[in-house]
Design an enzyme around this catalytic site. Sequence first.
Site, PDB file in Angstrom:
ATOM      1  N   THR A 152      37.618  44.520  29.183  1.00  0.00           N
ATOM      2  CA  THR A 152      36.917  44.305  30.320  1.00  0.00           C
ATOM      3  C   THR A 152      38.545  43.528  31.440  1.00  0.00           C
ATOM      4  O   THR A 152      39.758  44.059  30.652  1.00  0.00           O
ATOM      5  CB  THR A 152      35.930  42.903  30.059  1.00  0.00           C
ATOM      6  OG1 THR A 152      36.250  42.393  32.050  1.00  0.00           O
ATOM      7  CG2 THR A 152      36.865  41.455  29.873  1.00  0.00           C
TER       8      THR A 152
ATOM      9  N   LYS B  25      41.064  47.868  30.869  1.00  0.00           N
ATOM     10  CA  LYS B  25      40.786  48.900  31.490  1.00  0.00           C
ATOM     11  C   LYS B  25      41.448  50.005  31.329  1.00  0.00           C
ATOM     12  O   LYS B  25      41.468  50.914  30.637  1.00  0.00           O
ATOM     13  CB  LYS B  25      39.350  49.334  32.403  1.00  0.00           C
ATOM     14  CG  LYS B  25      38.323  47.563  32.210  1.00  0.00           C
ATOM     15  CD  LYS B  25      37.143  48.476  33.174  1.00  0.00           C
ATOM     16  CE  LYS B  25      35.641  47.177  33.123  1.00  0.00           C
ATOM     17  NZ  LYS B  25      35.407  47.561  33.859  1.00  0.00           N
TER      18      LYS B  25
END
Length: 277
Positions: free
Chosen positions: A61, A65
Site C-alpha cells: 500500500t 505500489k
Amino acid sequence: MDRYAVVGNPIAHSRSPQIHAAFARQTGQALRYEALLAPVDGFARTVADFRAHGGRGLNVTVPFKLEAFALATRRTPRAEMAGAVNTLAFEADAILGDNTDGAGLVRDLEANLGLALAGCRILLLGAGGACRGALLPLLASQPAALTIANRSVDKAAALAALFAPEAGAATLDACGFDALAGRRFDLVINATSASLAGALPPLPPGLYAEGALAYDMMYGRGDTPFMAAARADGAARVADGLGMLVEQAAESFTLWRDVRPDTAPVLAELRRQIDGS
Ligand code: ATR
C-alpha cells in the site's frame, strides 16, 4: 506457517490483517498475516528480509505500489496496465506482481451491489493511480461508455489514450469537470483524493441518470462527503469503498492460496465495526 503481510508507511491502521485472518479462519488455511512498516527509503530491503524469513506474499500500500511494480520480476497484464502493484507472490525464482484493486472494485459493483456494468455509462473522476488501476477491469466489463474527468485535463486525456486499445466497443473519452454539464451517467466513481483534503471535485449538477449509483473509493462511518453530495444531486443509490477493500483482499488471497473466500460475512463484520466506532 506460511507468512503474509501488508507493507506500507504508515501501516498501523490497515484493516488487511483482520480481513485476511478472517479469510484464513473461514477457509481453514494455515497462515499468518501481519502489518509491516517499511521505512520510506527501505521498501526493497524490507521485502527481501520478509521473504528470507518465510514470507510467501505481500499486499503493498501507500507509498510503495510503484516500487513494488519495479521489484516484480513478472507481472500480470492488469498490473502492467495499472502501472502499479498491490500484491506480490514469492515464487522459487521469481516475484509475481499483480494488481487486484480494479478487480476488487468491479466485483464489489457487480456481485455485492448488483450493478450490471455491461452497457453502463460510467464516469470515473480522477486520473491518478486509483483511476488507472480501475480502468482495465472496468473496460473489460463492457460498458457502453467510459468518461474520465479530472481537474488536470491533460492527465485524463493521457489515460484515455493509453487505454484506447483496451476499450473494445466502449466509447472512451476524457474531459475536465466543467465539460460534464448536461451529461448523464449510470455510475459515477470518485477516484480522486480530494476528500483527503476535505474537498470535493467541483461537479456540475444533474449528472445522475435514473437509478444511477454514486460510488466513492473512500470509506468511513456513514456517508462520505462525495456520497452526501451525490444524494443531493439525485443519485438513486450511493456506496463507499469498503466492499472494494474487502474484494481486493479476496483477489489477493485467491491468488496466493487458490481458494476463494466468502467476502459477505467479512464485509458485514467490518461494516458493523466501522458504524459502531
Ligand atoms: P491516487 O493514487 O489516490 O489516485 P494521485 O495519483 O495523487 O492519488 O491522484 C490524485 C487524484 O485526485 C488526481 O486525479 C487529482 O487531480 P489532478 O490530477 O488534477 O491533481 C485528484 N484530486 C486531488 N485533489 C483534488 C481536488 N481538490 N479536486 C479535484 N480533484 C482532486
